[in-house]
Design a protein around this motif. Structure first.
Motif, short mmCIF file in Angstrom:
data_model
loop_
_atom_site.label_atom_id
_atom_site.label_comp_id
_atom_site.label_asym_id
_atom_site.label_seq_id
_atom_site.Cartn_x
_atom_site.Cartn_y
_atom_site.Cartn_z
N ALA A 31 0.84 -1.21 0.00
CA ALA A 31 0.00 0.00 0.00
C ALA A 31 0.87 1.26 0.00
O ALA A 31 0.58 2.24 -0.70
N PHE A 32 1.96 1.24 0.76
CA PHE A 32 2.89 2.36 0.85
C PHE A 32 3.45 2.69 -0.54
O PHE A 32 3.51 3.85 -0.94
N VAL A 33 3.87 1.67 -1.28
CA VAL A 33 4.44 1.86 -2.62
C VAL A 33 3.39 2.47 -3.56
O VAL A 33 3.70 3.40 -4.31
N GLU A 34 2.17 1.98 -3.50
CA GLU A 34 1.09 2.57 -4.31
C GLU A 34 0.95 4.06 -4.01
O GLU A 34 0.82 4.88 -4.91
N ASP A 35 0.98 4.39 -2.72
CA ASP A 35 0.80 5.78 -2.32
C ASP A 35 2.01 6.64 -2.68
O ASP A 35 1.86 7.83 -2.99
N ARG A 37 3.65 6.42 -5.34
CA ARG A 37 3.44 6.74 -6.76
C ARG A 37 2.52 7.93 -6.94
O ARG A 37 2.71 8.74 -7.84
N THR A 38 1.50 8.03 -6.08
CA THR A 38 0.53 9.13 -6.21
C THR A 38 0.97 10.38 -5.46
O THR A 38 0.45 11.46 -5.71
N GLY A 39 1.91 10.22 -4.52
CA GLY A 39 2.36 11.36 -3.74
C GLY A 39 1.46 11.71 -2.57
O GLY A 39 1.63 12.74 -1.93
N ARG A 40 0.49 10.84 -2.28
CA ARG A 40 -0.44 11.10 -1.17
C ARG A 40 -0.67 9.79 -0.41
O ARG A 40 -1.11 8.80 -0.99
N PHE A 41 -0.39 9.81 0.90
CA PHE A 41 -0.52 8.60 1.71
C PHE A 41 -1.92 8.48 2.28
O PHE A 41 -2.48 9.44 2.80
N ARG A 42 -2.47 7.27 2.20
CA ARG A 42 -3.81 7.01 2.77
C ARG A 42 -3.74 7.12 4.29
O ARG A 42 -2.71 6.84 4.91
N ALA A 43 -4.85 7.49 4.89
CA ALA A 43 -4.93 7.69 6.34
C ALA A 43 -4.58 6.43 7.11
O ALA A 43 -3.96 6.50 8.18
N GLY A 44 -4.94 5.26 6.59
CA GLY A 44 -4.70 4.01 7.29
C GLY A 44 -3.24 3.68 7.51
O GLY A 44 -2.91 2.88 8.39
N LEU A 45 -2.34 4.29 6.75
CA LEU A 45 -0.90 4.05 6.94
C LEU A 45 -0.31 4.93 8.04
O LEU A 45 0.79 4.68 8.51
N ARG A 46 -1.04 5.95 8.40
CA ARG A 46 -0.62 6.86 9.47
C ARG A 46 0.83 7.32 9.28
O ARG A 46 1.65 7.21 10.20
N THR A 60 2.84 3.44 10.35
CA THR A 60 2.28 2.62 11.42
C THR A 60 1.20 1.69 10.88
O THR A 60 0.44 2.07 10.00
N TRP A 61 1.17 0.48 11.40
CA TRP A 61 0.11 -0.48 11.05
C TRP A 61 -0.16 -1.35 12.26
O TRP A 61 0.64 -1.42 13.18
N SER A 62 -1.27 -2.04 12.24
CA SER A 62 -1.62 -2.91 13.35
C SER A 62 -0.98 -4.28 13.16
O SER A 62 -0.94 -4.81 12.07
N MET A 63 -0.48 -4.84 14.26
CA MET A 63 0.08 -6.19 14.23
C MET A 63 -0.91 -7.17 14.86
O MET A 63 -0.52 -8.18 15.40
N GLY A 64 -2.19 -6.85 14.79
CA GLY A 64 -3.20 -7.75 15.34
C GLY A 64 -3.34 -7.59 16.84
O GLY A 64 -3.59 -6.51 17.32
#
Length: 100
Positions: A31-35, A37-46, A60-64
């Motif tokens: 997901a980070f790599v996709e973002d 490319r666009t120059g904008r990070f999704r909120a879920g990646l914090r 940051t991401w959840s480890m369960g």
């Protein structure tokens, strides 16, 4: 495709993660790599800057059931014009922020 490199501390931290933690990180990096490319990070990646560490960011991401996973990184000089280059610095839990 963005280019990247890893610091020795990152590699050492990565070796200490469980297989599940490494799997979660790989998913997050997709997901980070996709973002990147666009120059904008999704909120879920914090993605945000690390306080008192100029030029260093955390992802940051959840480890369960365990503590949230974090990785620190910085932008490095482009290896290909117009393509971001990421230097992975640390990976683990909140504790890595003491020496990002």
């Amino acid at each position: 495709m963005p280019t990247y490199e890893t610091m020795t501390r990152f590699n050492n931290d990565l070796d200490r993660l469980t297989p599940e933690q490494r799997r979660r990180f790989r998913q997050t990096v997709a997901a980070f790599v996709e973002d990147l490319r666009t120059g904008r990070f999704r909120a879920g990646l914090r993605v945000k800057r690390v306080q008192r560490a100029p030029g260093i960011y955390e992802l940051t991401w959840s480890m369960g059931t365990g503590p949230a996973g974090r990785a620190t990184w910085e932008y490095g000089p482009e290896h290909r014009p117009g393509t971001p280059h990421v230097i992975w610095r640390r990976i683990g839990t909140h504790d890595i922020l003491t020496g990002p």
